[in-house]
Scaffold this active site. Structure first.
Site, PDB file in Angstrom:
ATOM      1  N   HIS A 125       3.569  -5.773   8.501  1.00 59.87           N
ATOM      2  CA  HIS A 125       3.040  -5.052   7.340  1.00 59.87           C
ATOM      3  C   HIS A 125       3.553  -5.771   6.093  1.00 59.87           C
ATOM      4  O   HIS A 125       4.765  -6.009   5.966  1.00 59.87           O
ATOM      5  CB  HIS A 125       3.525  -3.604   7.364  1.00 59.87           C
ATOM      6  CG  HIS A 125       2.799  -2.702   6.416  1.00 59.87           C
ATOM      7  ND1 HIS A 125       2.893  -2.840   5.047  1.00 59.87           N
ATOM      8  CD2 HIS A 125       1.959  -1.663   6.633  1.00 59.87           C
ATOM      9  CE1 HIS A 125       2.141  -1.900   4.472  1.00 59.87           C
ATOM     10  NE2 HIS A 125       1.567  -1.183   5.412  1.00 59.87           N
ATOM     11  N   ARG A 134      -0.640  -0.108  -2.941  1.00 59.37           N
ATOM     12  CA  ARG A 134      -1.488  -1.163  -3.520  1.00 59.37           C
ATOM     13  C   ARG A 134      -2.901  -0.651  -3.751  1.00 59.37           C
ATOM     14  O   ARG A 134      -3.549  -1.004  -4.720  1.00 59.37           O
ATOM     15  CB  ARG A 134      -1.527  -2.383  -2.598  1.00 59.37           C
ATOM     16  CG  ARG A 134      -0.317  -3.286  -2.765  1.00 59.37           C
ATOM     17  CD  ARG A 134      -0.348  -4.412  -1.771  1.00 59.37           C
ATOM     18  NE  ARG A 134      -0.099  -3.945  -0.415  1.00 59.37           N
ATOM     19  CZ  ARG A 134      -0.665  -4.430   0.673  1.00 59.37           C
ATOM     20  NH1 ARG A 134      -1.542  -5.409   0.568  1.00 59.37           N
ATOM     21  NH2 ARG A 134      -0.377  -3.952   1.863  1.00 59.37           N
TER      22      ARG A 134
HETATM   23  O1  MEZ Z   1      -2.553   2.178   9.572  1.00 61.99           O
HETATM   24  C1  MEZ Z   1      -1.451   1.924   9.099  1.00 61.99           C
HETATM   25  O2  MEZ Z   1      -0.690   1.088   9.609  1.00 61.99           O
HETATM   26  C2  MEZ Z   1      -1.040   2.577   7.836  1.00 61.99           C
HETATM   27  C3  MEZ Z   1      -1.880   3.697   7.396  1.00 61.99           C
HETATM   28  C4  MEZ Z   1       0.006   2.118   7.176  1.00 61.99           C
HETATM   29  C5  MEZ Z   1       0.265   2.316   5.737  1.00 61.99           C
HETATM   30  O3  MEZ Z   1       0.387   1.322   5.048  1.00 61.99           O
HETATM   31  O4  MEZ Z   1       0.344   3.441   5.269  1.00 61.99           O
END
Ligand code: MEZ
Length: 528
Positions: free
Chosen positions: A313, A333
């Site tokens: 992420h 974001r």
């Molecule tokens: O689907 C995801 O991983 C999610 C919703 C994560 C996020 O950034 O909130």
């Protein structure tokens, strides 16, 4: 750090309405090959045993897939059955709960077993939202195209089709069960963009979306009286003499003994692998995310797909240390915060897909030398005060209260100052191969949730995971209950575990004791 923060503040007004082109397809390819951890030559090992022999997986996962069964030296009387059910659900997160509810609807006698407590799962920690194409300007076909592009056209078409066509139904099902999605004054759903979406289709419950969904599903499982065994992880699948899935062996953490479950069908819903900390990355995952389901299914003969495709992420917490690696939702974001380097410059469109965004952040911090020193590493800024400059005072408290609270605990007010981020290990894009009925190549073994591979290709879009746990959880529950009606089980067997150990011996591989069950954070000393 403070000097760089001053540059972010000084450039904020001129960046407020600045836009930046998205990367071209060629730029993305180059960026990924050079900077995404999936392309590291050191992080992977080629498997020497099992259905995916010859394919590469992260070294930490290979250690477990080619590991030693916890039952290898254990004498177990499989005639002594502790639980006898139609459908065994392994995993107490969103996928397991959805599966249990539908299997129960289908008339099955259901048992849910979970390693920690019901709801201790990545579902609970999902923040930003759940995608579904249920608005007038959108369609499942549009949703399909977005997810297919984001997944590098590697998504299994029939799985992706199930996902997107069931999206609106999933939202409706959750709403009727009691999930309180954010709504406008007139009752229509508030929806936003996520990385790689061409329409606003992210439905949310502020930034506690997963927690709200899990709250409702867990209540429903409890209200229906479905049996749940907590602190009882499965350690091995059981097959019968014909090779049909026939249950599992559990380890009862409290009693410190093994338990035998006979089941006509099994649904694997064990979630992800973040706690394996691939390539030394921190993780946004919950404590139990150790790829247990992949290990058990693989040892029993179920093939994996895209097990080498990992999602980092882009915005994990890089500072302060107490929440290092925790998730800063993509929603930050999507509602206006910009990614900014040490010089106060924007360097990418804020809503590139996650693999591209993570690679671009890593490039900025390494090759371009525009990272900010934070703790023991480097990081970039996420300029959060822009959100209220764009949408007005109170927006942060209303739309991302979880983020506000998480940082406030450490004296950081993200309404007034930017925060430091760096990619964090978030999701396994790959997993166990299923068909559109959520069934694996192993008769009677179904899978749902993050343990599944193929739905998202090699890169999932935000919000498609909360959707897949519901869609494929429900399908798995329905299909397993149906299948259980005609299953005749033979004698329970662990012969496959013995055979797998022989294959390992012949190949000269012997990894760790697996499944791992719990991560170890004691610098080499296992204190269990
Ligand atoms: O689907 C995801 O991983 C999610 C919703 C994560 C996020 O950034 O909130």
């Amino acid at each position: 750090m403070l000097k760089s923060m001053a540059k972010v503040e000084a450039t904020r007004a001129q960046r407020l309405h600045a836009s930046i082109e998205r990367f071209t397809a060629e730029e993305k390819d180059e960026l990924l090959k050079e900077f995404h951890p999936d392309y590291s030559s050191k992080g992977f090992k080629v498997l020497e045993v099992g259905p995916n022999k010859g394919q590469k997986v992260p070294v930490e996962l290979a250690q477990l897939l080619e590991g030693k069964s916890r039952l290898q030296d254990v004498e177990l009387d499989l005639e002594k059955v502790d639980y006898d059910v139609d459908v065994l659900v392994i995993g107490g997160g969103g996928a397991g709960a959805s599966a249990a509810l539908e299997a129960h609807n289908g008339g099955a006698n259901v048992l849910v077993v979970t390693k920690l407590r019901m709801g201790d799962a990545n579902t609970m920690m999902a923040e930003g939202g759940i995608q579904a194409a249920d608005k007038g300007n959108d369609s499942p076909a549009q949703h399909y195209l977005d997810a297919f592009g984001g997944g590098h056209y590697k998504n299994i078409p029939e799985l992706l089709e199930e996902l997107v066509t069931n999206g609106p139904l999933a939202i409706d099902w959750l709403s009727k069960l009691g999930v309180m999605f954010d709504k406008e004054q007139d009752g229509t759903m508030v929806t936003t963009h996520g990385g790689g979406t061409s329409r606003k289709r992210m439905h949310a419950c502020a930034d506690y979306t997963g927690a709200e969904i899990m709250r409702v599903l867990r209540d429903e499982v409890q209200n229906r009286g479905i049996s749940v065994l907590e602190f009882s992880p499965a350690v091995e699948l059981l097959l019968d003499e014909e090779g049909k899935t026939a249950g599992a062996v559990l380890w009862d953490f409290d009693a410190q003994e093994y338990k035998v479950v006979r089941a006509k069908c099994v649904i694997m819903a064990t979630g992800g692998a973040g706690r394996l900390h691939y390539q030394g990355f921190p993780t946004s995952n919950h404590y139990g995310a150790t790829a247990d389901g992949l290990v058990m299914a693989y040892r029993a003969g179920a093939p994996l797909i895209y097990a080498d495709a990992i999602q980092y992420h882009p915005t994990g917490v890089a500072y302060p240390a107490q929440i290092y690696g925790a998730l800063v939702t993509e929603k930050v974001r999507s509602i206006g915060a910009q990614l900014v380097n040490s010089e106060g410059e924007i360097f990418m469109h804020p809503l590139e897909t996650r693999d591209v965004a993570a690679a671009s952040i890593i490039r900025e911090c390494t090759a371009r030398g525009k990272g900010v020193k934070a703790l023991d590493g480097v990081a970039l800024w996420l300029d959060t005060p822009l959100i209220e400059m764009l949408h007005g005072e109170g927006t942060i408290a209303k739309r991302i209260p979880g983020m506000l609270r998480m940082y406030a605990k450490f004296g950081i007010d993200l309404r007034k100052e930017p925060i430091l981020i760096y990619p964090t290990l978030h999701y396994q894009n790959g997993g166990i191969l299923i068909d559109k009925d959520a069934e694996t190549k192993l008769p009677g073994l179904f899978v749902a949730g993050e343990a599944v591979g193929g739905i998202h290709g090699t890169n999932r879009l935000m919000g498609n995971s909360l959707l897949d746990i519901i869609v494929f959880g429900r399908i798995a529950g329905t299909k397993a209950a149906e299948a259980a009606k005609s299953v005749q089980l033979g004698k329970l067997s662990l012969e496959h575990v013995r055979r797998y150990a022989e294959e390992e011996k012949a190949a000269g591989v012997q990894g760790e004791l697996s499944p791992k069950l719990l991560p170890v954070y004691t610098h080499g000393r296992d204190v269990r």
